[in-house]
Design a protein around this motif. Structure first.
Motif, mmCIF file in Angstrom:
data_model
loop_
_atom_site.group_PDB
_atom_site.id
_atom_site.type_symbol
_atom_site.label_atom_id
_atom_site.label_comp_id
_atom_site.label_asym_id
_atom_site.label_seq_id
_atom_site.Cartn_x
_atom_site.Cartn_y
_atom_site.Cartn_z
ATOM 1 N N LYS A 609 -11.135 27.828 110.806
ATOM 2 C CA LYS A 609 -10.981 28.955 110.223
ATOM 3 C C LYS A 609 -10.281 30.100 110.852
ATOM 4 O O LYS A 609 -9.462 30.807 109.919
ATOM 5 N N LYS A 610 -10.367 30.158 111.941
ATOM 6 C CA LYS A 610 -9.763 31.173 112.790
ATOM 7 C C LYS A 610 -8.362 30.952 112.986
ATOM 8 O O LYS A 610 -7.450 31.988 112.902
ATOM 9 N N GLN A 611 -7.927 29.575 113.146
ATOM 10 C CA GLN A 611 -6.718 29.381 113.486
ATOM 11 C C GLN A 611 -6.341 28.063 112.526
ATOM 12 O O GLN A 611 -6.239 26.912 113.094
ATOM 13 N N LYS A 612 -6.066 28.498 111.360
ATOM 14 C CA LYS A 612 -5.907 27.374 110.416
ATOM 15 C C LYS A 612 -4.428 26.604 110.625
ATOM 16 O O LYS A 612 -3.295 27.320 110.689
ATOM 17 N N LEU A 613 -4.541 25.455 110.595
ATOM 18 C CA LEU A 613 -3.162 24.587 111.058
ATOM 19 C C LEU A 613 -2.272 24.480 109.444
ATOM 20 O O LEU A 613 -2.890 23.852 108.613
ATOM 21 N N THR A 614 -1.382 25.086 109.321
ATOM 22 C CA THR A 614 -0.211 25.068 108.238
ATOM 23 C C THR A 614 1.202 24.930 108.366
ATOM 24 O O THR A 614 1.443 25.208 109.673
ATOM 25 N N ALA A 615 1.703 24.241 107.522
ATOM 26 C CA ALA A 615 3.190 24.035 107.663
ATOM 27 C C ALA A 615 3.982 25.478 108.001
ATOM 28 O O ALA A 615 4.707 25.784 108.744
ATOM 29 N N ASN A 616 3.509 26.624 107.256
ATOM 30 C CA ASN A 616 4.276 28.000 107.298
ATOM 31 C C ASN A 616 3.917 28.375 108.683
ATOM 32 O O ASN A 616 4.731 29.075 109.416
ATOM 33 N N ASN A 617 2.650 28.183 109.370
ATOM 34 C CA ASN A 617 2.497 28.687 110.429
ATOM 35 C C ASN A 617 3.380 27.937 111.591
ATOM 36 O O ASN A 617 3.968 28.548 112.695
ATOM 37 N N LEU A 618 3.560 26.721 111.463
ATOM 38 C CA LEU A 618 4.376 25.949 112.414
ATOM 39 C C LEU A 618 5.870 26.358 112.388
ATOM 40 O O LEU A 618 6.617 26.634 113.245
ATOM 41 N N LEU A 619 6.122 26.543 111.276
ATOM 42 C CA LEU A 619 7.688 26.857 110.987
ATOM 43 C C LEU A 619 8.004 28.255 111.559
ATOM 44 O O LEU A 619 9.129 28.614 112.049
ATOM 45 N N LYS A 620 7.139 29.199 111.397
ATOM 46 C CA LYS A 620 7.179 30.581 112.100
ATOM 47 C C LYS A 620 7.306 30.433 113.515
ATOM 48 O O LYS A 620 8.010 31.056 114.134
ATOM 49 N N LYS A 621 6.515 29.445 114.200
ATOM 50 C CA LYS A 621 6.673 29.416 115.448
ATOM 51 C C LYS A 621 7.930 28.680 116.022
ATOM 52 O O LYS A 621 8.607 29.124 117.007
ATOM 53 N N LEU A 622 8.384 27.737 115.031
ATOM 54 C CA LEU A 622 9.830 27.282 115.464
ATOM 55 C C LEU A 622 10.903 28.242 115.397
ATOM 56 O O LEU A 622 11.837 27.987 116.062
ATOM 57 N N GLU A 623 10.836 28.715 114.332
ATOM 58 C CA GLU A 623 11.796 30.066 114.305
ATOM 59 C C GLU A 623 11.823 30.983 115.751
ATOM 60 O O GLU A 623 12.970 31.120 116.141
ATOM 61 N N GLU A 624 10.652 31.267 116.148
ATOM 62 C CA GLU A 624 10.600 32.005 117.257
ATOM 63 C C GLU A 624 11.309 30.962 118.688
ATOM 64 O O GLU A 624 11.969 31.763 119.567
ATOM 65 N N ALA A 625 10.917 29.836 118.667
ATOM 66 C CA ALA A 625 11.368 28.976 119.556
ATOM 67 C C ALA A 625 12.780 28.716 119.704
ATOM 68 O O ALA A 625 13.619 28.749 120.690
ATOM 69 N N LEU A 626 13.419 28.570 118.220
ATOM 70 C CA LEU A 626 14.768 28.456 118.340
ATOM 71 C C LEU A 626 15.687 29.468 118.168
ATOM 72 O O LEU A 626 16.826 29.471 118.339
ATOM 73 N N GLY A 627 15.014 30.730 117.926
ATOM 74 C CA GLY A 627 15.691 31.816 117.814
ATOM 75 C C GLY A 627 16.560 32.075 116.666
ATOM 76 O O GLY A 627 17.623 32.548 116.797
ATOM 77 N N GLN A 628 16.077 31.191 115.756
ATOM 78 C CA GLN A 628 16.945 31.138 114.363
ATOM 79 C C GLN A 628 15.773 31.451 113.023
ATOM 80 O O GLN A 628 15.069 30.458 113.313
ATOM 81 N N PRO A 629 16.296 32.032 112.014
ATOM 82 C CA PRO A 629 15.424 31.753 110.911
ATOM 83 C C PRO A 629 15.689 30.299 110.448
ATOM 84 O O PRO A 629 16.775 29.895 110.381
ATOM 85 N N LYS A 630 14.600 30.026 109.596
ATOM 86 C CA LYS A 630 14.792 28.506 109.212
ATOM 87 C C LYS A 630 15.769 28.187 108.135
ATOM 88 O O LYS A 630 16.403 27.401 107.919
ATOM 89 N N HIS A 631 16.362 29.299 107.436
ATOM 90 C CA HIS A 631 17.207 28.995 106.259
ATOM 91 C C HIS A 631 18.556 29.021 107.047
ATOM 92 O O HIS A 631 19.651 28.668 106.384
ATOM 93 N N GLU A 632 18.802 29.267 108.500
ATOM 94 C CA GLU A 632 20.045 28.782 109.028
ATOM 95 C C GLU A 632 20.093 27.670 109.912
ATOM 96 O O GLU A 632 20.929 27.204 110.448
ATOM 97 N N TRP A 633 18.855 26.877 110.065
ATOM 98 C CA TRP A 633 19.043 25.554 110.838
ATOM 99 C C TRP A 633 19.867 24.671 109.996
ATOM 100 O O TRP A 633 19.702 24.445 108.874
ATOM 101 N N ASN A 634 20.909 24.165 110.651
ATOM 102 C CA ASN A 634 21.648 23.213 110.152
ATOM 103 C C ASN A 634 21.271 21.923 109.995
ATOM 104 O O ASN A 634 20.046 21.536 110.557
ATOM 105 N N GLY A 635 21.993 20.812 109.025
ATOM 106 C CA GLY A 635 21.564 19.717 109.149
ATOM 107 C C GLY A 635 21.146 19.034 110.450
ATOM 108 O O GLY A 635 20.145 18.062 110.648
ATOM 109 N N LEU A 636 22.116 18.984 111.413
ATOM 110 C CA LEU A 636 21.953 18.272 112.575
ATOM 111 C C LEU A 636 20.581 18.798 113.443
ATOM 112 O O LEU A 636 19.811 17.946 113.879
ATOM 113 N N LEU A 637 20.336 20.166 113.315
ATOM 114 C CA LEU A 637 19.288 20.562 114.089
ATOM 115 C C LEU A 637 17.883 20.024 113.331
ATOM 116 O O LEU A 637 16.853 19.742 113.931
#
Length: 897
Positions: A609-637
């Protein structure tokens, strides 16, 4: 191998086939009687084999040879009226239809009488007819096997290089010898006339004599112009010009008569597809009777009802001989001026998906063909449609009116249905004896599109009109550099005009003269080379059997290499794919590894309940790690992150949160299921996980699975799409389907056409029902827009529902308020379902389109969008963006179908 004893000529006709032969040493041509089924337990021999194929039921098989295999000939033609859903006809016409993949099994067209596995491709259907002729020969001449003879197959003069290639592919499948030749049908008819008259001396005069051969069969109209001039020891004969491909013949006349009969039925009568097919087949018989010697002025047509009894609710109508002749003369052979041109604004009579001629007037096409050409001195008529003297004289009188009353001589052809086969046999014999032949190089020139200049499309000629076999044309273009290891593609065109243009000449494209062919493409490789590109030039030639060969040849004197450019004959068998070897993901290897590790770590953790595992949370963490918003991730990435997610699939069992998040991210990374290298493997991996079943069965997981499958729908073939939807078909046809299941059904373009049609009907009724109480309709309207879409995202045109179904939906929706909030999606529905795609088989009638466009504009749709419903505008990349409610990955551009 023993030398050939016979020259065999085969007329592979739209309506009838025939086989003629002649001893190589001479002796005149003969017709092979072809044994065939007349009915159950009844066999006959006939000079022609009707080009119809019937698949008998298991119960019928014992009385038709004992095997449930396709039956060719007279019985099949008879069955086309009784059970049209089990009969294939006009296979030859399909070979010239480039919009469809002729290697795919879709015949009989839109038949729900057969399973998918029982359908045939146009190539397979043509091969069965050819094999039947081969077998008939071997049964009659067992000591002189077919494959040891000189074989020539006739094709319409209007067949382009692709249709010719497919004809030879069908011959190969039928087991024909490798050296089989092709000859144009009008040429073959003229060879037969020459055989009967020994030579062309009787046609000579003080100036060159010009002869027009008019060949109108069941499916095509062909015009060829020949020039005969004095020479020694025999007159010189040249084939000067041929007409463009014209799907206009006896089939169109049958359709016109059927439409007239339909008008005589009780007002408001609507015929089911099987009833319409029955009517067309009966009208074919009526036409033949009317033009023959059958007595009587009235013809009665009885159409079986749709009930269980064969004659339950039978519909009856009459048509008079005078009406049929009026349709024939006024509709197909009307008088016109010498400068007349066909009406190309709208499609003519529509039937199945064949691109029939837009104007039914043969005379207007003939006038256009003869414009700017010499006076016609003689005419030779061929094909079953022109057998009646009434029609021959009509055409002679028409040409005479264009020539100040100078009527051409009618060269009599007593066997219009057999002359082509006889002429082909004669041609093969002359060729083997190396005797004088009609001079006939390439009937059409071939062009490639080059870089546009000032926004105007430019074409370069690579094979000029009249090029002789083995004559090589070489074209050098500035800065033509071949990148090794990457696909290259050239858009190709053919034309019967521009007769004086030489190889290498650049001309402006115009839609009237140039007809698109499938792209020419290749992937060039040079093993062991240290370079990644080299300069090249293009060569083109016709080989001895008439096939086009195009090569990219190294222009580097130190590198001797060439690569053939092949026509892409299966545009919908291979989804567009981007070569990722030269593509940049936008992140370095270290960053990509960190993001991949993050995925693994995230799914290994627990959800609370404190740290719910969701796709949205994961995608946000990936945006931070990759330094790009997800709408800019190209097909190869996106695809580069998939292996890490795939490795985490085992953690879906930890909780519903894990499984839901995994499915969401999987759909996001792999959308739209195709378009990048490796996608077939990715889809196999995703499908394998489905085989294990959900870790947490229930509505929540089911809904998310539907969303994932919708996102990657383009990577799922027919069997997978059918398999996913099968358990929920009952829900879809009722009122219990969820919004995501409904949207999923719309995204599945590979579904059986009959299933899609049923879903469209059900969804249309559901929308009307919901609209009456102003309830939410968007999911059904979105799905309908996809089910009725004229331009699929990833499937071929054979998957498109007929225009009549769009019209039916419009009739039910036209009185609704298209501006109400619950119905706004209806606007997108008709922007897709009524859009003009420049294909008569898919486009709605003009009147209906304009009504829809007007209503769209009244509902607030911008005129620039509504115009795509009124007239043809080329598809753009943005037209496919977000088609299934999901944006395409950056870097992926899909070509229009």
């Amino acid at each position: 191998m023993a030398p050939s004893k016979y020259s065999i000529g085969i007329d592979l006709g739209t309506t009838n086939c025939a086989l003629a032969y002649e001893p190589i040493e001479g002796g005149g041509t003969r017709i092979l009687p072809i044994p065939q089924w007349e009915g159950p337990n009844s066999r006959v021999e006939s000079e022609t084999l009707p080009s119809f194929l019937y698949l008998p039921t298991a119960a019928e098989a014992p009385s038709l040879g004992g095997e449930a295999a396709w039956v060719a000939g007279r019985f099949a033609r008879k069955q086309s009226a009784e059970v049209p859903g089990r009969v294939i006809h006009s296979a030859k016409s399909w070979l010239g239809h480039h919009v469809l993949d002729r290697s795919k099994p879709f015949l009989p067209w839109h038949s729900d009488s057969l399973t998918r596995s029982e359908h045939l491709s146009p190539i397979e259907a043509s091969a069965i007819l050819l094999q039947y002729l081969l077998t008939s020969w071997n049964a009659r001449f067992p000591s002189d096997p077919f494959n040891q003879q000189a074989v020539t197959i006739t094709v319409p003069a209007s067949f382009d290089p692709v249709a010719q290639k497919l004809t030879l592919e069908a011959a190969k499948q039928a087991g024909f010898p490798d050296d089989v030749r092709l000859i144009e049908e009008p040429q073959a008819a003229f060879y037969r006339w020459l055989e009967q008259h020994e030579n062309a001396d009787s046609l000579l005069s003080d100036r060159p004599t010009h002869l027009v051969v008019i060949d109108i069969g069941g499916g095509t109209s062909d015009f060829s112009l020949f020039e005969i001039s004095k020479a020694s020891p025999l007159p010189r004969i040249r084939r000067v010009a041929v007409s463009d491909h014209l799907l206009l013949g006896g089939d169109n006349i049958d359709l016109a008569i059927a439409h007239r009969v339909q008008q005589a039925l009780p007002a408001g009568t609507e015929l089911a597809p099987i009833q319409w097919s029955y009517l067309v087949a009966r009208c074919r018989e009526i036409k033949e009777a009317c033009l023959g010697d059958v007595a009587g002025e009235d013809f009665t047509v009885s159409i079986p009802g749709r009930g269980s009894g064969l004659f339950g609710g039978t519909l009856t109508a009459k048509i008079q001989r005078e009406d049929i002749l009026t349709i024939l003369i006024d509709g197909f052979f009307p008088h016109c001026a010498a400068d007349a041109e066909p009406d190309r604004d709208e499609a003519g009579l529509r039937e199945v998906a064949l691109p029939y001629a837009t104007d039914s007037a043969v005379t207007r096409y003939l006038a256009e063909f003869l414009q700017g050409r010499p006076r016609v001195d003689a005419m030779l008529f061929n094909g079953g449609t022109l057998h009646p003297e009434l029609l021959q004289q009509r055409l002679i009188d028409q040409i005479a009116s264009w020539q100040d009353g100078q009527a051409p001589l009618n060269l009599q052809n007593p066997e219009p249905t057999l002359a082509v086969a006889r002429g082909a046999a004669r041609f093969g014999s002359i060729t083997r004896q190396k005797l004088q032949r009609i001079e006939a190089g390439s009937a059409r020139a071939v062009y490639l599109e080059v870089a546009a200049k000032d926004s105007a499309r430019q074409l370069v000629c690579i094979l000029p009109h009249g090029a002789e076999p083995e004559e090589v044309s070489e074209v050098s273009l500035p800065d033509l550099t071949l990148i090794l290891g990457r696909p290259v593609k050239f858009q190709s065109f053919s034309t019967t005009r521009h007769a004086r243009t030489r190889a290498g000449a650049i001309v402006a494209w115009d839609p009237r003269s140039f007809h698109p062919l499938p792209p020419l493409q290749t992937t060039a490789r040079l093993p062991g080379a240290s370079i990644d590109s080299l300069p090249v030039h293009i060569t083109a030639s016709l080989n001895e059997v008439g096939l086009l060969n195009v090569l990219l040849v190294s222009a580097d004197p130190e590198i001797v290499a060439s690569w053939p450019l092949e026509f892409n004959l299966r545009p919908h068998d291979e989804t567009p794919s981007i070569d990722t070897s030269t593509m940049d993901s936008g992140v370095d290897d270290e960053t990509l590894k960190a993001a991949s590790d993050l995925i693994g770590h995230y799914f290994r953790s627990s959800s609370s309940k404190k740290q719910k595992l969701t796709a949205n949370n994961l995608l946000k963490k990936l945006e931070e790690a990759l330094g790009q918003p997800k709408h800019e991730w190209n097909g190869l990435l996106l695809r580069s992150l998939w292996p890490a997610l795939h490795d985490c699939s085992e953690f879906c069992s930890q909780s519903p949160d894990h499984e839901e998040a995994w499915l969401i991210v999987a759909g996001y990374l792999l959308r739209p299921g195709f378009g990048f290298d490796g996608d077939p493997t990715h889809m196999d991996q995703l499908w394998q996980l489905r085989a294990n079943g959900p870790a947490h069965p229930g509505k929540r997981t089911a809904v998310q699975q539907w969303v994932t499958w919708r996102r990657v729908a383009g990577g799922l073939d027919h069997d997978r799409q059918q398999g996913i939807l099968a358990p929920d078909l009952e829900k879809l046809s009722g009122r219990k389907a969820s919004a995501e299941l409904i949207r999923l059904a719309g995204a599945f373009e590979h579904l059986e056409v009959s299933l899609k049609a049923g879903l469209a009907t059900d969804f249309t009724s559901r929308v009307v029902e919901l609209a009456q109480t102003r309830q939410y309709c968007a999911p059904w309207l979105v799905a309908l827009g996809l089910l009725l879409n004229r331009a699929p995202l990833y499937a071929g045109p054979s998957t498109v529902l007929p225009p009549e179904q769009v019209t039916e939906a419009y009739e039910k929706f036209r009185d609704l308020d298209w501006t109400s909030p619950e119905l706004l999606e209806i606007q997108n529905l008709f922007l897709r379902a009524a859009r003009v795609v420049d294909d008569p088989a898919r486009d709605l009638p003009k009147a209906i389109r304009h009504q829809i466009a007007d209503q769209l504009e009244k509902s607030g749709v911008a005129a620039v969008k509504a115009d795509k419903v009124r007239s043809y505008l080329a598809m753009e990349a943005t037209d496919h963006a977000g088609l299934f409610g999901e944006s395409l990955p950056p870097g992926l551009v899909l070509a229009a179908t």
